[in-house]
Scaffold this motif. Structure first.
Motif, PDB file in Angstrom:
ATOM      1  N   THR A 210       0.823  -1.171  -0.103  1.00  0.00           N
ATOM      2  CA  THR A 210      -0.036  -0.053   0.076  1.00  0.00           C
ATOM      3  C   THR A 210       0.872   1.211  -0.047  1.00  0.00           C
ATOM      4  O   THR A 210       2.167   1.122  -0.103  1.00  0.00           O
ATOM      5  CB  THR A 210      -1.088   0.002   1.297  1.00  0.00           C
ATOM      6  OG1 THR A 210      -1.884   0.923   0.960  1.00  0.00           O
ATOM      7  CG2 THR A 210      -0.484   0.136   2.295  1.00  0.00           C
ATOM      8  N   ASN A 211       0.233   2.528   0.149  1.00  0.00           N
ATOM      9  CA  ASN A 211       0.931   3.579   0.274  1.00  0.00           C
ATOM     10  C   ASN A 211       0.798   4.179   1.600  1.00  0.00           C
ATOM     11  O   ASN A 211      -0.330   3.548   2.290  1.00  0.00           O
ATOM     12  CB  ASN A 211       0.773   4.711  -0.729  1.00  0.00           C
ATOM     13  CG  ASN A 211      -0.469   5.101  -0.952  1.00  0.00           C
ATOM     14  OD1 ASN A 211      -1.374   5.595   0.171  1.00  0.00           O
ATOM     15  ND2 ASN A 211      -1.240   4.967  -2.090  1.00  0.00           N
ATOM     16  N   ARG A 213      -0.695   7.009   2.859  1.00  0.00           N
ATOM     17  CA  ARG A 213      -2.034   7.364   2.844  1.00  0.00           C
ATOM     18  C   ARG A 213      -2.976   6.555   3.095  1.00  0.00           C
ATOM     19  O   ARG A 213      -3.871   6.590   3.941  1.00  0.00           O
ATOM     20  CB  ARG A 213      -2.228   8.521   1.875  1.00  0.00           C
ATOM     21  CG  ARG A 213      -3.521   9.140   1.746  1.00  0.00           C
ATOM     22  CD  ARG A 213      -3.586  10.442   1.051  1.00  0.00           C
ATOM     23  NE  ARG A 213      -3.524  10.004  -0.500  1.00  0.00           N
ATOM     24  CZ  ARG A 213      -4.652   9.453  -1.089  1.00  0.00           C
ATOM     25  NH1 ARG A 213      -5.890   9.946  -0.764  1.00  0.00           N
ATOM     26  NH2 ARG A 213      -4.795   9.175  -2.303  1.00  0.00           N
ATOM     27  N   GLU A 237       4.852  -0.494   2.682  1.00  0.00           N
ATOM     28  CA  GLU A 237       4.552   1.176   1.954  1.00  0.00           C
ATOM     29  C   GLU A 237       5.298   1.382   1.192  1.00  0.00           C
ATOM     30  O   GLU A 237       6.717   1.715   1.337  1.00  0.00           O
ATOM     31  CB  GLU A 237       4.272   1.913   3.116  1.00  0.00           C
ATOM     32  CG  GLU A 237       3.204   1.632   4.255  1.00  0.00           C
ATOM     33  CD  GLU A 237       2.895   2.751   5.348  1.00  0.00           C
ATOM     34  OE1 GLU A 237       3.690   3.435   5.402  1.00  0.00           O
ATOM     35  OE2 GLU A 237       1.940   2.512   5.830  1.00  0.00           O
ATOM     36  N   ASP A 240       3.290   7.271  -2.840  1.00  0.00           N
ATOM     37  CA  ASP A 240       2.077   7.218  -3.666  1.00  0.00           C
ATOM     38  C   ASP A 240       2.468   8.394  -5.007  1.00  0.00           C
ATOM     39  O   ASP A 240       3.067   9.332  -4.733  1.00  0.00           O
ATOM     40  CB  ASP A 240       1.316   8.060  -2.717  1.00  0.00           C
ATOM     41  CG  ASP A 240      -0.110   7.952  -3.431  1.00  0.00           C
ATOM     42  OD1 ASP A 240      -0.324   7.385  -4.301  1.00  0.00           O
ATOM     43  OD2 ASP A 240      -1.285   9.166  -3.029  1.00  0.00           O
ATOM     44  N   SER A 241       1.777   7.870  -6.168  1.00  0.00           N
ATOM     45  CA  SER A 241       1.881   8.834  -7.216  1.00  0.00           C
ATOM     46  C   SER A 241       2.345   7.854  -8.464  1.00  0.00           C
ATOM     47  O   SER A 241       3.409   6.975  -8.343  1.00  0.00           O
ATOM     48  CB  SER A 241       2.758  10.156  -7.110  1.00  0.00           C
ATOM     49  OG  SER A 241       2.931  10.671  -8.116  1.00  0.00           O
ATOM     50  N   GLY A 272      -4.984  -0.348  -2.387  1.00  0.00           N
ATOM     51  CA  GLY A 272      -4.883   1.002  -2.885  1.00  0.00           C
ATOM     52  C   GLY A 272      -5.634   1.185  -4.229  1.00  0.00           C
ATOM     53  O   GLY A 272      -6.523   0.555  -4.542  1.00  0.00           O
ATOM     54  N   ILE A 276      -1.177   1.190  -7.106  1.00  0.00           N
ATOM     55  CA  ILE A 276      -0.593   0.216  -6.161  1.00  0.00           C
ATOM     56  C   ILE A 276      -0.786  -1.213  -6.824  1.00  0.00           C
ATOM     57  O   ILE A 276      -0.259  -2.222  -6.777  1.00  0.00           O
ATOM     58  CB  ILE A 276      -1.528   0.374  -4.810  1.00  0.00           C
ATOM     59  CG1 ILE A 276      -0.875   1.618  -4.085  1.00  0.00           C
ATOM     60  CG2 ILE A 276      -1.029  -0.997  -3.975  1.00  0.00           C
ATOM     61  CD1 ILE A 276       0.556   1.580  -3.599  1.00  0.00           C
TER      62      ILE A 276
END
Length: 529
Positions: A210-211, A213, A237, A240-241, A272, A276
């Protein structure tokens, strides 16, 4: 929708079915009992006097009758759904195959005199059970959901089946696999339970990717659910992006998978959005030459599009999704509660894919969105708009799992859209780029007299009302857009492929679009902005 319990003799179909029917307030039908009543003799006597072929024909006829009933709980004979035609007759039913270990089956059947395939004359009953299980293994594997009843009480098994019925269940059928998809609220808290009900036996070592957030919002219930079912999950983790969707990021995932001791029987969970799902899926496709993975989409875009169909990839500096594979997920578990945590812009981005699917093959969904462009994601409807949007892609993927033809229609808006994403250095959200791309594609179709101006207006108005952009950014030149399209993975040789709407529910693929046509559309949409 009928609930059908099938599986080998002695796995508990009748006893469990009776309890499930009572809990649900439904009619219970035991196929063997019904056939005996209609024939006036036991199953063993039917085999003895009329033969197995006659009995199987009676089973097939009864399957056709029962499939037409509204909501019965049906217990089949052990060999009923070995016949693919019988499985097809229950195609709209919720089918669960009950399993048990050979020794457990032997213990349950000890003293039974009404099992013609396990008659007293059989010298080694256990060996016979193993032989029959092996003979039926391939047929039983075609059934989506399995539940091992070994060591469980009838009440425990019945409760697990009732729990399975709560979320909306749909499925993707691909070569050599069936991918169940669950859509409903509160499902992230039940991931471990749902995994224990599938056909495969997994290693306890697993990973949830996941990330930060999404992990803060949703990882805890998933991890606790997995631990409660005997898994030892490692939380991984990653940033993100879209800009981090690279081979370097996947290499870092490999390091953590190795540290977590994942083996070939392990499973990777992608928690996600589309980024993800792509990276976790690509890691699953390549780690140890392939391990299973489950999509846990938390964005609308991932639920209705990215998590379905088995395409996983990472980006290359020269284009999006240029390095990838086909890797069907073991399951997709879509918890619509997650949609309530999304920022408005991200929810709108996902709505672009909903609109895309409506244009491709669901006129009613498009008209519903025109009336209500911001529907509540937590709907109690039997057929939610989220599941409805998913179904469009599911139907197409089932017919063309490896994108050899019809599946290319799902790229509506993407030939333009991927170019916009690339030129924005992925600062533009995928759904925003696809929205502009769909407007471009519809205008291109109108220029070619494939559709009328009214369709152009309807699509642009709906996207605009949702809050999505419909104009090409002025800073993107036509030359730059055309050059960015040249790296598009959907091209065939040097020819770009565009999906063009002719009407709602009717799109075509064109590979003869000229640069001049593309430049005219871009100029038109930049001038109008």
């Amino acid at each position: 929708m009928p609930l059908v319990l099938t599986g080998f003799m002695g796995t508990g179909k009748t006893s469990v079915g009776q309890v499930v029917a009572e809990k649900l307030g439904r009619e219970f039908v035991d196929m063997d009992v019904l056939i005996q009543a209609e024939e006036g003799m036991t199953i063993s006597k039917i085999f003895e006097t009329r033969g197995e072929a006659y009995f199987r024909a009676r089973e097939a006829e009864l399957c056709a009758r029962l499939a037409a009933r509204d909501n019965p709980v049906i217990s089949t004979g052990g060999g009923t759904l070995v016949n693919p035609q019988n499985r097809a007759r229950f195609g709209e039913a919720f089918v669960v195959c009950l399993d048990a270990e050979p020794d457990e089956i032997l213990d349950r059947l000890s003293g039974a005199r009404d099992r013609p395939l396990l008659a007293q004359s059989v010298p080694n009953p256990r060996q016979r059970i193993v032989e029959l299980l092996d003979a039926r293994r391939e047929a039983y594997a075609q059934i989506e959901w399995h539940l091992n009843t070994t060591g469980k009480t009838v009440e425990q098994v019945a409760d697990e089946i009732v729990g399975l019925l709560q979320p909306r269940k749909i499925a993707v059928t691909a070569p050599d696999s069936v991918c169940p998809i669950f859509v409903g609220s509160g499902l992230l808290e039940r991931v471990g339970k749902l995994m224990n009900l599938t056909t495969d036996t997994f290693s306890p070592y697993c990973a949830t990717i996941t990330n930060p957030r999404v992990g803060e919002l949703h990882a805890s219930p998933v991890i606790e659910s997995l631990r409660g079912r005997g898994f030892e999950p490692r939380l991984i983790e990653i940033p993100d992006s879209e800009q981090y969707k690279t081979l370097d990021s996947v290499s870092q995932i490999y390091d953590q998978l190795i540290d977590a001791r994942l083996d070939r029987h392990s499973i990777i969970f992608a928690l996600g959005g589309g980024v993800i799902g792509d990276m976790a899926g690509f890691a699953a496709a390549t780690y140890l030459r392939g391990v299973s993975f489950v999509q846990l989409p938390t964005t609308l875009l991932a639920m209705v599009d990215a998590s379905i169909g088995g395409k996983v990839a990472v980006d290359h500096p020269r284009g999006k999704n240029l390095i990838g594979a086909f890797k069907q997920p073991h399951a997709v578990i879509a918890d619509t509660n997650a949609l309530t945590t999304l920022p408005a812009a991200e929810l709108n981005s996902g709505m672009a894919e909903v609109v895309k699917h409506a244009i491709i093959d669901d006129v009613g969904l498009f008209e519903m969105l025109e009336q209500n462009p911001h529907p509540d994601p937590i709907t109690r409807s039997k057929r939610s708009w989220v599941a409805r949007a998913m179904q469009v892609k599911i139907n197409i993927v089932a017919r063309d799992p490896l994108e050899q033809g019809e599946r290319a229609k799902l790229n509506l808006g993407h030939t333009f859209g991927h170019a916009f994403e690339l030129l924005s250095n992925y600062g533009m959200q995928h759904g925003e780029a696809v929205a502009i791309g769909m407007v471009c594609a519809t205008r291109l179709a109108a220029q070619r007299d494939l559709c009328d101006a009214h369709l152009v207006s309807r699509i642009e108005n709906l996207l605009s009302t949702i809050g999505l952009p419909t104009r090409v950014p002025r800073e993107m030149s036509a030359d730059a857009i055309w050059a960015a399209m040249a790296t598009d993975k959907k091209r065939v040789g040097s020819r770009l492929r565009f999906v063009l709407p002719r009407a709602l529910g009717d799109v075509v693929i064109a590979d003869d679009v000229t640069r001049e046509e593309v430049e005219n559309v871009i100029d038109e949409l930049q001038t109008a902005s």
